[in-house]
Design a protein around this motif. Sequence first.
Motif, PDB file in Angstrom:
ATOM      1  N   ARG A 104       9.397   2.905   4.405  1.00 43.44           N
ATOM      2  CA  ARG A 104       9.742   1.997   3.306  1.00 43.44           C
ATOM      3  C   ARG A 104      11.230   2.007   2.990  1.00 43.44           C
ATOM      4  O   ARG A 104      11.745   1.055   2.405  1.00 43.44           O
ATOM      5  CB  ARG A 104       8.976   2.385   2.045  1.00 43.44           C
ATOM      6  CG  ARG A 104       7.474   2.317   2.155  1.00 43.44           C
ATOM      7  CD  ARG A 104       6.829   2.810   0.875  1.00 43.44           C
ATOM      8  NE  ARG A 104       7.270   2.024  -0.266  1.00 43.44           N
ATOM      9  CZ  ARG A 104       7.464   2.522  -1.474  1.00 43.44           C
ATOM     10  NH1 ARG A 104       7.295   3.809  -1.701  1.00 43.44           N
ATOM     11  NH2 ARG A 104       7.849   1.738  -2.462  1.00 43.44           N
ATOM     12  N   VAL A 115       6.280  -3.252   2.698  1.00 49.34           N
ATOM     13  CA  VAL A 115       5.942  -4.647   2.405  1.00 49.34           C
ATOM     14  C   VAL A 115       6.544  -5.547   3.475  1.00 49.34           C
ATOM     15  O   VAL A 115       7.724  -5.423   3.821  1.00 49.34           O
ATOM     16  CB  VAL A 115       6.454  -5.068   1.014  1.00 49.34           C
ATOM     17  CG1 VAL A 115       6.172  -6.555   0.760  1.00 49.34           C
ATOM     18  CG2 VAL A 115       5.818  -4.224  -0.078  1.00 49.34           C
ATOM     19  N   PHE A 128       5.172  -5.706  -5.735  1.00 50.56           N
ATOM     20  CA  PHE A 128       4.445  -5.320  -4.520  1.00 50.56           C
ATOM     21  C   PHE A 128       5.080  -4.082  -3.894  1.00 50.56           C
ATOM     22  O   PHE A 128       4.373  -3.187  -3.413  1.00 50.56           O
ATOM     23  CB  PHE A 128       4.411  -6.493  -3.544  1.00 50.56           C
ATOM     24  CG  PHE A 128       3.604  -7.652  -4.054  1.00 50.56           C
ATOM     25  CD1 PHE A 128       2.228  -7.691  -3.906  1.00 50.56           C
ATOM     26  CD2 PHE A 128       4.213  -8.704  -4.733  1.00 50.56           C
ATOM     27  CE1 PHE A 128       1.474  -8.739  -4.402  1.00 50.56           C
ATOM     28  CE2 PHE A 128       3.479  -9.762  -5.241  1.00 50.56           C
ATOM     29  CZ  PHE A 128       2.099  -9.777  -5.071  1.00 50.56           C
ATOM     30  N   ASP A 162       1.228  -7.399   2.696  1.00 51.32           N
ATOM     31  CA  ASP A 162       1.910  -8.699   2.773  1.00 51.32           C
ATOM     32  C   ASP A 162       1.252  -9.613   1.739  1.00 51.32           C
ATOM     33  O   ASP A 162       0.038  -9.836   1.800  1.00 51.32           O
ATOM     34  CB  ASP A 162       1.746  -9.259   4.190  1.00 51.32           C
ATOM     35  CG  ASP A 162       2.337 -10.649   4.377  1.00 51.32           C
ATOM     36  OD1 ASP A 162       2.774 -11.270   3.388  1.00 51.32           O
ATOM     37  OD2 ASP A 162       2.363 -11.120   5.530  1.00 51.32           O
ATOM     38  N   VAL A 194      11.787  -5.106  -0.192  1.00 46.90           N
ATOM     39  CA  VAL A 194      10.976  -5.442   0.984  1.00 46.90           C
ATOM     40  C   VAL A 194      11.712  -4.951   2.231  1.00 46.90           C
ATOM     41  O   VAL A 194      12.939  -5.021   2.304  1.00 46.90           O
ATOM     42  CB  VAL A 194      10.738  -6.969   1.059  1.00 46.90           C
ATOM     43  CG1 VAL A 194       9.993  -7.343   2.330  1.00 46.90           C
ATOM     44  CG2 VAL A 194       9.985  -7.435  -0.181  1.00 46.90           C
TER      45      VAL A 194
END
Length: 272
Positions: free
Chosen positions: A4, A209, A202, A180, A247
Amino acid sequence: MFNRNATPQIMGILNVTPDSFSDGGRYSTLDAALRQVKTMLEEGVDIIDVGGESTRPGSNPVSADEQINRVVPIIKAIHTDFPDLLISIDTTLSSVADAALQAGARIINDVTAGLGDAKMLPLVASCGMPIILMHMQGTPKTMQDNPQYQDAVTDIKRVLQQRIDAALNAGIQPGNIAIDPGIGFGKRTRDNIDLLAHLDQFVDMGYAVLLGTSRKRFMGSICHVSEPEELVTATAVTTALGVIAGVNMFRVHDVKANRQAADVAWAIKQAQ
């Protein structure tokens, strides 16, 4: 598998289909596909996402055998010519995913988040490969027939959490799960904009993501253009915004523009 906090990754779309909304039929031959992969590598791609079934609005499903016939020879050729390149298989069927993994794919990208085939999550768990769980309301055939949400961000987060829980219960490791929000998959323009405005929510769910806005129709309605190829700049804008929101993967047709957008946004984010 998914990091991430790493530099944003660009996932290049390689549709080996006759009917995808933007590039259908362009890369269905081995030579054309390999030329496109080489071009995307030169432009800075990190992952190649190979799909043998169009999921554009109104599309019909494609059998597992037909998908395998389309994707396996190309995945084998890519893996042979570019052995260090990460390959993702874009499919909802476990048999297609299994064949693609045996051919050299290393990521499963499932637009149904495992709902399309009850054997998908157990397969992913057994092979230890990573999976991307996408939200879609309805099916590609019907998803744009009046989709409705009470609150798009809240509703979609709830469904994604349910699919994360299902993946974990199947034995998939947390680090092998990405999510997603499914831009354009059973969403109205205002839903897509709402999702893009709240991507950080998210990211805060604690998983990698993926964002897939590339050449999507809702941006054409905003920009007053009808040809998907005219939405390269619009897509790159969403990529930059996504990087700032946290993201870390972007599924795109146009690698060069989005690689630049991601790199500049990443440099700014690091400075922050």
